[in-house]
Design a protein around this motif. Structure first.
Motif, PDB file in Angstrom:
ATOM      1  N   ARG A 136     -43.076  24.618 -25.577  1.00 20.55           N
ATOM      2  CA  ARG A 136     -43.655  25.838 -26.143  1.00 20.55           C
ATOM      3  C   ARG A 136     -45.060  25.490 -26.639  1.00 20.55           C
ATOM      4  N   PHE A 137     -46.028  26.241 -26.171  1.00 15.84           N
ATOM      5  CA  PHE A 137     -47.420  26.048 -26.571  1.00 15.84           C
ATOM      6  C   PHE A 137     -47.781  27.160 -27.558  1.00 15.84           C
ATOM      7  N   LEU A 188     -45.560  31.068 -37.546  1.00 20.56           N
ATOM      8  CA  LEU A 188     -45.516  29.730 -36.985  1.00 20.56           C
ATOM      9  C   LEU A 188     -44.153  29.088 -37.219  1.00 20.56           C
ATOM     10  N   LYS A 189     -43.617  29.233 -38.418  1.00 22.14           N
ATOM     11  CA  LYS A 189     -42.293  28.659 -38.713  1.00 22.14           C
ATOM     12  C   LYS A 189     -41.231  29.286 -37.808  1.00 22.14           C
ATOM     13  N   GLN A 190     -41.310  30.590 -37.585  1.00 21.57           N
ATOM     14  CA  GLN A 190     -40.360  31.258 -36.698  1.00 21.57           C
ATOM     15  C   GLN A 190     -40.470  30.710 -35.277  1.00 21.57           C
ATOM     16  N   GLU A 191     -41.708  30.483 -34.828  1.00 23.50           N
ATOM     17  CA  GLU A 191     -41.922  29.932 -33.488  1.00 23.50           C
ATOM     18  C   GLU A 191     -41.351  28.518 -33.371  1.00 23.50           C
ATOM     19  N   LEU A 192     -41.557  27.713 -34.388  1.00 26.00           N
ATOM     20  CA  LEU A 192     -41.034  26.344 -34.378  1.00 26.00           C
ATOM     21  C   LEU A 192     -39.508  26.342 -34.371  1.00 26.00           C
ATOM     22  N   ASP A 193     -38.906  27.229 -35.160  1.00 32.58           N
ATOM     23  CA  ASP A 193     -37.443  27.322 -35.203  1.00 32.58           C
ATOM     24  C   ASP A 193     -36.889  27.816 -33.874  1.00 32.58           C
ATOM     25  N   ALA A 194     -37.569  28.797 -33.284  1.00 27.80           N
ATOM     26  CA  ALA A 194     -37.112  29.334 -31.998  1.00 27.80           C
ATOM     27  C   ALA A 194     -37.199  28.268 -30.913  1.00 27.80           C
ATOM     28  N   LYS A 231     -42.390  19.147 -40.803  1.00 29.53           N
ATOM     29  CA  LYS A 231     -40.988  19.409 -41.109  1.00 29.53           C
ATOM     30  C   LYS A 231     -40.190  19.716 -39.845  1.00 29.53           C
ATOM     31  N   SER A 232     -40.907  20.021 -38.782  1.00 30.44           N
ATOM     32  CA  SER A 232     -40.252  20.344 -37.515  1.00 30.44           C
ATOM     33  C   SER A 232     -40.261  19.107 -36.618  1.00 30.44           C
ATOM     34  N   SER A 233     -39.093  18.655 -36.219  1.00 30.86           N
ATOM     35  CA  SER A 233     -38.984  17.409 -35.466  1.00 30.86           C
ATOM     36  C   SER A 233     -39.403  17.529 -34.006  1.00 30.86           C
ATOM     37  N   ASN A 234     -39.706  18.750 -33.541  1.00 32.14           N
ATOM     38  CA  ASN A 234     -40.011  18.931 -32.122  1.00 32.14           C
ATOM     39  C   ASN A 234     -41.501  19.110 -31.834  1.00 32.14           C
TER      40      ASN A 234
END
Length: 296
Positions: A136-137, A188-194, A231-234
């Motif tokens: 995801r970019f 941004l947090k929603q995008e990272l979680d998705a 905080k996002s490992s991906n």
């Protein structure tokens, strides 16, 4: 016959081995062309950005990149500059997509044209995302809270003042920098979680850098955004322009890459990001250095 069979198997193994080395994705990267029809000033070669970008497009076509991402400041001044520089992108091979984001110099136009910026750059929104091959970019709007963009964004001026005031005593305390606000951070947090829920790895594109620490070009709220993405490992990489000197830092699992400015060199400056299964190579051209990156 046995010799031939052995030879055939050997060739097939070799071809299979070579195919595994092919990148999963190849991405053309351009930062800060800052094209303007005006004479060179210092080390900024404004007019020359046309042929420099043409060279980059030729290289992207030759290597059959999957898409091209511009990292902001495609022009230096004047709305009419977009006509000249954007027409160069028309030379991309059909099928190679081209994405843009906003930089501070993109706002150095007559205010009557501000509402047409997104349409002129074929951007779906100020910030957006797209997905390809398990990645995801995420394209950020680093101009979110700033003095130069507020005629477009219409934020409370006191909030902009507050972001700048928090940088007192830091090297990025400049009015030509900016911040990413709370609404964009929530998105941004929603995008990272998705992305995590879909097992996608993430690469972020922005105009302003987050690293190195206390750099004059950094976002006003660099620490806030760093804390969010770490905080996002991906998250694999954060890639930006703005600091024409370029740079690289690896911190807490994330590659922070600043692409060298195209306008600031007698030669050109651009890159192809090659994403492999187990590594990433930023292949530099002209003034841009090549960097070999591990994914771990």
């Amino acid at each position: 016959m046995k010799d031939f069979s052995f030879y055939l198997v050997s060739v097939l193994i070799l071809l299979s081995s070579c195919s595994k080395k092919e990148p999963v994705l190849k991405i053309g990267l351009v930062a800060d062309p800052q094209y303007a029809n005006k004479p060179t000033a210092g080390k900024r070669y404004y007019r020359e950005s046309l042929w420099k970008l043409e060279e980059a497009i030729d290289t992207f076509n030759y290597h059959k990149v999957d898409f091209v991402q511009n990292l902001g400041d495609i022009i230096d001044t004047e709305w009419e500059s977009f006509d000249s520089i954007l027409s160069v992108y028309d030379k991309l091979t059909p099928g190679i997509e081209n994405y843009h984001l906003l930089g501070n110099h993109d706002f150095d136009i007559d205010s009557t044209h501000l509402n047409g910026l997104l349409e002129r750059l074929s951007m779906p929104n100020y910030y957006y995302s797209y997905s390809k091959e398990g990645y995801r970019f995420i394209v950020l709007d680093a101009t979110d809270y700033s003095y130069y963009s507020n005629l477009l964004h219409h934020h409370d001026i006191n909030q902009i003042d507050s972001y700048l005031d928090k940088t007192q005593g830091k090297s990025n305390n400049h009015r030509w920098n900016s911040a990413i606000g709370k609404d964009q951070q929530s998105w941004l947090k929603q995008e990272l979680d998705a992305a995590k829920s879909l097992n996608q790895q993430v690469i972020l594109f922005s105009h302003l850098p987050l690293k190195p620490e206390d750099d004059p070009h950094n976002l006003w709220n660099d620490d806030e955004i760093i804390n969010l993405i770490e905080k996002s490992s991906n998250v694999v990489a954060y890639i930006n322009g703005h600091n024409h000197a370029g740079g690289y830092e690896f911190k807490n699992g994330i590659h922070y890459i600043t692409i060298s400015g195209m306008v600031d060199t007698r030669v050109s400056s651009y890159a192809i990001l090659e994403i492999h299964q187990d590594s990433i190579v930023l292949r530099g051209y002209g003034n841009q250095k090549t960097i070999h990156l591990n994914k771990e």
